[in-house]
Design a protein around this motif. Structure first.
Motif, short mmCIF file in Angstrom:
data_model
loop_
_atom_site.label_atom_id
_atom_site.label_comp_id
_atom_site.label_asym_id
_atom_site.label_seq_id
_atom_site.Cartn_x
_atom_site.Cartn_y
_atom_site.Cartn_z
N ILE A 272 0.84 -1.20 0.00
CA ILE A 272 0.00 0.00 0.00
C ILE A 272 0.88 1.25 0.00
CG2 ILE A 272 -1.65 1.34 1.38
CD1 ILE A 272 -2.73 -1.34 2.43
N LEU A 273 0.55 2.21 -0.83
CA LEU A 273 1.24 3.50 -0.86
C LEU A 273 0.39 4.51 -0.11
CD1 LEU A 273 3.55 5.27 -1.91
CD2 LEU A 273 2.23 5.62 -4.01
N ARG A 274 0.90 5.00 1.00
CA ARG A 274 0.14 5.95 1.83
C ARG A 274 0.30 7.36 1.28
NH1 ARG A 274 0.96 6.09 7.85
NH2 ARG A 274 3.13 6.46 7.31
N LEU A 275 -0.83 8.04 1.11
CA LEU A 275 -0.84 9.36 0.49
C LEU A 275 -1.62 10.35 1.35
CD1 LEU A 275 -1.72 8.10 -3.09
CD2 LEU A 275 0.55 8.73 -2.27
N VAL A 276 -1.23 11.61 1.29
CA VAL A 276 -1.90 12.67 2.03
C VAL A 276 -2.20 13.80 1.05
CG1 VAL A 276 -1.71 14.36 3.88
CG2 VAL A 276 -0.66 12.11 4.15
N GLY A 277 -3.45 14.29 1.04
CA GLY A 277 -3.79 15.40 0.16
C GLY A 277 -4.88 15.07 -0.83
N ASP A 278 -5.33 16.07 -1.55
CA ASP A 278 -6.41 15.95 -2.53
C ASP A 278 -5.93 15.18 -3.75
OD1 ASP A 278 -8.45 16.25 -4.35
OD2 ASP A 278 -8.49 18.45 -4.27
N PRO A 279 -6.55 14.03 -4.07
CA PRO A 279 -6.11 13.24 -5.24
C PRO A 279 -6.26 13.99 -6.56
CG PRO A 279 -8.17 12.38 -4.35
CD PRO A 279 -7.66 13.37 -3.37
N ASN A 280 -7.09 15.03 -6.57
CA ASN A 280 -7.30 15.78 -7.80
C ASN A 280 -6.44 17.04 -7.89
OD1 ASN A 280 -9.35 14.08 -8.91
ND2 ASN A 280 -10.76 14.88 -7.36
#
Length: 374
Positions: A272-280
């Motif tokens: 799993i790649l953990r991401l923070v912030g608006d995907p758009n």
């Protein structure tokens, strides 16, 4: 011809100078004999049990890693039945050296951060945060015209006179020197007890502080005088700047969600790649620091980053990123740095070819990703 452990240390210090390392770091040779011959090198990210077992199995004489074996580990005693003692015993019993380049390799040109920037396709890459600036000195020596060129050549061959893309940068002026040889002196020119006046040149050049001793030694070796007159001056200007992390631009902006998929593929992240912030959110400028570099997140935002990449991101740090409007990708400590392993392997193999060493360099097959998920 066989290389020695010392030869491999010299190679590594050439691409990742020890002076670039952080003061808390424990980089360099942790276990081993400098004079021991090396026929095979195993390159890995960490010196862990499975890597040591692999080294024993393939007959490696040296394990070259990014992470130091003895980092953050205070050694009061070495006991064979505890975890660290067992590793050290196994290395020594099998005559395997352990060598690393850590924060110095993060900072160095072509090191971990540059490799990551290249993999993800950044352009206009710059240092994220400066950590080291070369100190310079001016060296002035007084030499007779007859030996001007040989002294100049010795100074420059020892590292003097390098400015940007130029070498042998010196300046000279002519003048008259005086000296009076005292009892017991053996002057190149003049006689004991008589004041001598002679035409001399003042030869001066700039040099890195860490090259000064070698330059003085080199010029003395070819200078004709028994006592060489020279001066070393501090200068205000600084040399090349080095630093941790990188920041640069994508050739074309991408949505965060699209870039994340590309990133996962580029770094071979199966988990799993953990991401923070608006995907758009549109991503144009990216800051990064391999390993654990959350402390440079604000610096990346200040320099215009839309996205910051590092490992070991914590919950409250993620909240701070959201507050400052910065997207973050936790690409894991392992995935962000294991990319340097094949780079080190190829570089050492090339060095062996150029030096004529009979040396095999292989990449570890151990998957050192500590975490797994369901």
């Amino acid at each position: 011809m066989l290389a020695t452990v010392k030869d491999i240390v010299t190679f590594l210090e050439g691409i990742a100078p020890p002076n670039l390392a952080e003061s808390w770091d424990n980089t360099g040779l942790a276990v081993g004999d400098n004079e021991h011959p090396v026929k095979k090198v195993l390159v890995a990210l960490d010196v862990i049990d499975s890597v040591i077992d692999e080294a024993v199995e393939i007959g490696a004489d040296l394990i070259l890693t990014h992470h130091p074996m003895l980092l953050f580990r205070k050694i009061d005693r070495i006991i064979k039945n505890d975890a660290l003692g067992k590793q050290i015993y196994k290395l020594i019993e099998n005559e395997i050296a352990a060598l690393s380049a850590h924060t110095n390799l993060d900072v160095a040109k072509g090191g971990t951060n540059d490799v990551l920037a290249e993999i993800i396709g950044l352009t206009n890459v710059e240092i994220l945060k400066g950590t080291y600036t070369e100190e310079l000195r001016k060296i002035v020596v007084y030499v007779p015209q007859s030996h001007l060129e040989v002294v100049r050549e010795a100074m420059c061959n020892a590292g003097g006179g390098h400015i940007g893309g130029y070498s042998h940068c010196t300046f000279q002026t002519q003048g008259e020197g005086t000296f009076l040889p005292l009892a017991g002196a053996s002057p190149y020119i003049g006689k004991e007890g008589a004041l001598e006046k002679t035409a001399e040149c003042r030869l001066e050049s700039i040099a890195l502080l860490n090259k000064v001793d070698g330059i003085i030694e080199a010029l003395k070796a070819v200078h004709p005088y028994e006592e060489v007159a020279y001066d070393i001056y501090p200068v205000e200007q600084k040399g090349k700047k080095e630093g941790i992390g990188r920041i640069g631009d994508l050739e074309k902006p991408m949505l965060f969600s699209e870039f994340a998929k590309r990133l996962k593929d580029k770094l071979n992240i199966d988990d799993i790649l953990r991401l923070v912030g608006d995907p758009n959110q549109e991503i144009r400028r990216i800051g990064l620091c391999t390993g654990s570099g959350v402390e440079f997140m604000a610096a990346a935002k200040k320099q215009g980053a839309d996205l910051y990449l590092t490992g070991d991101l914590k919950f409250h740090e993620a909240q701070k990123a959201l507050e400052m409007g910065l997207c973050v990708g936790d690409i894991t400590h392992y995935a962000s740095e294991v990319i340097i392993v094949p780079i080190l392997q190829k570089a050492l193999q090339q060095e062996a070819k150029e030096k004529g060493w009979t040396l095999e360099v292989v990449c570890s097959k151990v998957n050192g990703q500590t975490f797994w998920s369901i």
